[in-house]
Design a protein around this motif. Structure first.
Motif, PDB file in Angstrom:
ATOM      1  N   ARG A 121       9.530  -5.746   5.980  1.00 52.97           N
ATOM      2  CA  ARG A 121      10.664  -5.194   6.732  1.00 52.97           C
ATOM      3  C   ARG A 121      11.383  -4.126   5.909  1.00 52.97           C
ATOM      4  O   ARG A 121      11.740  -3.058   6.424  1.00 52.97           O
ATOM      5  N   GLU A 122      11.592  -4.418   4.621  1.00 54.97           N
ATOM      6  CA  GLU A 122      12.307  -3.472   3.778  1.00 54.97           C
ATOM      7  C   GLU A 122      11.482  -2.209   3.548  1.00 54.97           C
ATOM      8  O   GLU A 122      12.026  -1.099   3.517  1.00 54.97           O
ATOM      9  N   CYS A 123      10.174  -2.368   3.393  1.00 50.93           N
ATOM     10  CA  CYS A 123       9.292  -1.206   3.238  1.00 50.93           C
ATOM     11  C   CYS A 123       9.337  -0.320   4.488  1.00 50.93           C
ATOM     12  O   CYS A 123       9.447   0.906   4.395  1.00 50.93           O
TER      13      CYS A 123
ATOM     14  N   VAL B   9      12.433  -2.871  -3.442  1.00 51.65           N
ATOM     15  CA  VAL B   9      11.634  -1.775  -2.892  1.00 51.65           C
ATOM     16  C   VAL B   9      12.449  -0.482  -3.024  1.00 51.65           C
ATOM     17  O   VAL B   9      13.608  -0.448  -2.622  1.00 51.65           O
ATOM     18  N   MET B  10      11.829   0.559  -3.560  1.00 55.80           N
ATOM     19  CA  MET B  10      12.552   1.807  -3.775  1.00 55.80           C
ATOM     20  C   MET B  10      11.690   3.008  -3.416  1.00 55.80           C
ATOM     21  O   MET B  10      10.546   3.123  -3.857  1.00 55.80           O
ATOM     22  N   GLY B  11      12.239   3.895  -2.596  1.00 57.23           N
ATOM     23  CA  GLY B  11      11.640   5.194  -2.386  1.00 57.23           C
ATOM     24  C   GLY B  11      12.039   6.088  -3.551  1.00 57.23           C
ATOM     25  O   GLY B  11      13.226   6.313  -3.780  1.00 57.23           O
ATOM     26  N   ILE B  12      11.076   6.574  -4.315  1.00 60.19           N
ATOM     27  CA  ILE B  12      11.363   7.338  -5.521  1.00 60.19           C
ATOM     28  C   ILE B  12      11.408   8.828  -5.249  1.00 60.19           C
ATOM     29  O   ILE B  12      12.275   9.546  -5.735  1.00 60.19           O
ATOM     30  N   ASP B  13      10.460   9.305  -4.442  1.00 61.62           N
ATOM     31  CA  ASP B  13      10.329  10.752  -4.238  1.00 61.62           C
ATOM     32  C   ASP B  13       9.941  11.020  -2.783  1.00 61.62           C
ATOM     33  O   ASP B  13       8.766  11.037  -2.435  1.00 61.62           O
ATOM     34  N   TYR B  14      10.946  11.244  -1.947  1.00 62.50           N
ATOM     35  CA  TYR B  14      10.677  11.473  -0.526  1.00 62.50           C
ATOM     36  C   TYR B  14      10.075  12.851  -0.255  1.00 62.50           C
ATOM     37  O   TYR B  14       9.586  13.102   0.847  1.00 62.50           O
TER      38      TYR B  14
ATOM     39  N   GLU C 103       0.829  -1.212   0.000  1.00 58.51           N
ATOM     40  CA  GLU C 103       0.000   0.000   0.000  1.00 58.51           C
ATOM     41  C   GLU C 103       0.860   1.258   0.000  1.00 58.51           C
ATOM     42  O   GLU C 103       0.402   2.321  -0.402  1.00 58.51           O
ATOM     43  N   VAL C 104       2.098   1.123   0.452  1.00 54.23           N
ATOM     44  CA  VAL C 104       3.026   2.252   0.492  1.00 54.23           C
ATOM     45  C   VAL C 104       3.946   2.235  -0.731  1.00 54.23           C
ATOM     46  O   VAL C 104       4.266   3.286  -1.296  1.00 54.23           O
ATOM     47  N   PHE C 105       4.346   1.041  -1.132  1.00 55.48           N
ATOM     48  CA  PHE C 105       5.223   0.851  -2.295  1.00 55.48           C
ATOM     49  C   PHE C 105       4.522  -0.096  -3.275  1.00 55.48           C
ATOM     50  O   PHE C 105       4.799  -1.300  -3.280  1.00 55.48           O
TER      51      PHE C 105
ATOM     52  N   ALA D  56      10.612   3.576   4.477  1.00 58.52           N
ATOM     53  CA  ALA D  56       9.607   4.618   4.699  1.00 58.52           C
ATOM     54  C   ALA D  56       9.813   5.370   6.004  1.00 58.52           C
ATOM     55  O   ALA D  56       9.553   6.575   6.083  1.00 58.52           O
ATOM     56  N   PHE D  57      10.287   4.674   7.048  1.00 61.67           N
ATOM     57  CA  PHE D  57      10.405   5.287   8.371  1.00 61.67           C
ATOM     58  C   PHE D  57      11.833   5.709   8.710  1.00 61.67           C
ATOM     59  O   PHE D  57      12.118   6.037   9.863  1.00 61.67           O
ATOM     60  N   ASP D  58      12.724   5.732   7.734  1.00 64.18           N
ATOM     61  CA  ASP D  58      14.105   6.174   7.966  1.00 64.18           C
ATOM     62  C   ASP D  58      14.181   7.689   7.786  1.00 64.18           C
ATOM     63  O   ASP D  58      14.121   8.198   6.666  1.00 64.18           O
ATOM     64  N   ALA D  59      14.317   8.418   8.886  1.00 63.40           N
ATOM     65  CA  ALA D  59      14.306   9.878   8.835  1.00 63.40           C
ATOM     66  C   ALA D  59      15.445  10.446   7.997  1.00 63.40           C
ATOM     67  O   ALA D  59      15.328  11.548   7.447  1.00 63.40           O
ATOM     68  N   SER D  60      16.548   9.700   7.852  1.00 59.99           N
ATOM     69  CA  SER D  60      17.685  10.210   7.083  1.00 59.99           C
ATOM     70  C   SER D  60      17.373  10.296   5.590  1.00 59.99           C
ATOM     71  O   SER D  60      18.108  10.963   4.840  1.00 59.99           O
ATOM     72  N   ASN D  61      16.288   9.656   5.141  1.00 59.39           N
ATOM     73  CA  ASN D  61      15.899   9.739   3.732  1.00 59.39           C
ATOM     74  C   ASN D  61      15.159  11.032   3.402  1.00 59.39           C
ATOM     75  O   ASN D  61      14.955  11.339   2.221  1.00 59.39           O
ATOM     76  N   TYR D  62      14.754  11.785   4.421  1.00 60.96           N
ATOM     77  CA  TYR D  62      13.901  12.958   4.225  1.00 60.96           C
ATOM     78  C   TYR D  62      14.688  14.254   4.390  1.00 60.96           C
ATOM     79  O   TYR D  62      15.558  14.359   5.259  1.00 60.96           O
ATOM     80  N   ASP D  63      14.344  15.249   3.563  1.00 61.58           N
ATOM     81  CA  ASP D  63      14.880  16.586   3.754  1.00 61.58           C
ATOM     82  C   ASP D  63      14.324  17.167   5.050  1.00 61.58           C
ATOM     83  O   ASP D  63      13.270  16.737   5.544  1.00 61.58           O
ATOM     84  N   ALA D  64      14.991  18.185   5.566  1.00 65.62           N
ATOM     85  CA  ALA D  64      14.553  18.811   6.821  1.00 65.62           C
ATOM     86  C   ALA D  64      13.120  19.334   6.720  1.00 65.62           C
ATOM     87  O   ALA D  64      12.363  19.303   7.701  1.00 65.62           O
TER      88      ALA D  64
END
Length: 305
Positions: free
Chosen positions: A120-122, A291-296, A31-33, A126-134
């Motif tokens: 687990r990979e999703c 699994v890939m985050g495309i656009d954080y 549902e997220v990826f 998704a919940f790794d804060a280091s992937n997000y801009d401030a």
């Protein structure tokens, strides 16, 4: 002459279809990826471009030529699918006449455990804060239920951050049941719904209140290690909430989305082969994906809640 195991391993269409139809309860990673099946195991694929927002002049005078717009150079992202494979043995003597049922159960169990790894990979991405801009994350100060944290106001601000980048409001909010209970018992949330017909704040009611299509409850459980006595706990962090723009109907990597699961076309298959002179039947499930985050920037993460 011996043909080897490769000649005896046959994709079982019935087991494959049953496995594909089998939905593992409590998993929300897709549902997220959402899954997009691709034709190759690696390479580069195009991703969403913001060229639709480019300023153009489309007016055409009589007898004038058409206004030609040259497409922007496509952005691409590299991917490399990994194979995920599990098998389970069935003793033909123990199975008796119920061997077909045992095959089906074991194929489903293999898929269950593979999809749990996908979950687990999703959760990790998704919940790794280091992937997000401030600008796309906020520390909730240790307790998202505290009166000092204006939850509804902060959610409104987060939605604007996402919509200014994507042109759309977030469609989902992802949280565990623990965080959901904290949010729905907040005084400001209760105050907003106290005049509605229901006295219970459900996920649908909270989704309507904060302006998303769906509250996705991350209920999956798993062990943190391979130790036999390892504790079972939530796979998704119980202190975080993610808002994201996700279109579950997307069929192409160029469609705007927070992320995707890229899978190999034709996979998600179950097969079987004999072992030990036919005394064992081995049932296996195999899939290839990444699994890939495309656009954080199409998401917002609240941490430390």
């Amino acid at each position: 002459m011996a043909k080897g195991l490769a000649g005896e391993r046959l994709v079982d269409p019935i087991l494959t279809q049953l496995s594909r139809d089998h939905v593992v309860t409590g998993l929300i990673g897709l549902e997220v990826f959402p899954m997009i099946r691709v034709n190759k195991e690696g390479g580069k694929i195009p991703v969403h471009s913001n060229e639709v927002y480019n300023l153009v002049d489309a007016k055409r005078a009589p007898r004038a030529g058409s206004n030609r717009v040259l497409p922007d150079e496509k952005g691409t992202i590299a991917f490399a699918l990994e194979e995920y494979d599990l098998e389970r043995p069935i003793d033909v003597r123990e199975a008796g006449e119920a061997i077909e049922n045992k095959k089906q159960r074991n194929a489903k169990k293999c898929k269950d455990q593979i999809m749990l790894q996908h979950e687990r990979e999703c959760a990790a991405l998704a919940f790794d804060a280091s992937n997000y801009d401030a600008a796309n994350k906020k520390d909730a100060g240790g307790d998202i239920s505290a009166a000092g944290f204006n939850f509804l106001q902060e959610v409104d601000a987060a939605k604007i951050v996402i919509s200014k980048h994507t042109g759309f409001s977030p469609t989902i909010a992802v949280m565990t049941e623990e965080i959901f209970n904290k949010v729905r018992n907040r005084a400001d949330v209760i105050d907003r719904i106290k005049y509605t017909q229901t006295g219970v704040i459900t996920t649908d009611l909270l989704a309507s209140l904060i302006g998303v299509k769906k509250i996705v409850i991350a209920a999956a459980l798993g062990k943190a290690s391979k130790a036999k006595n390892a504790a079972v706990d939530r796979l998704w962090d119980k202190t975080k909430i993610m808002f994201a723009y996700v279109d579950p109907t997307a069929q192409d990597s160029e469609d705007q989305n927070f992320g995707y699961t890229f899978g190999r076309k034709g996979y998600g298959i179950a097969d079987q082969y004999p072992e030990n002179g036919g005394k064992l039947q081995i049932v296996r499930y195999t899939d290839l994906w990444q699994v890939m985050g495309i656009d954080y920037k199409a998401a917002f993460l609240f941490t430390n809640g």
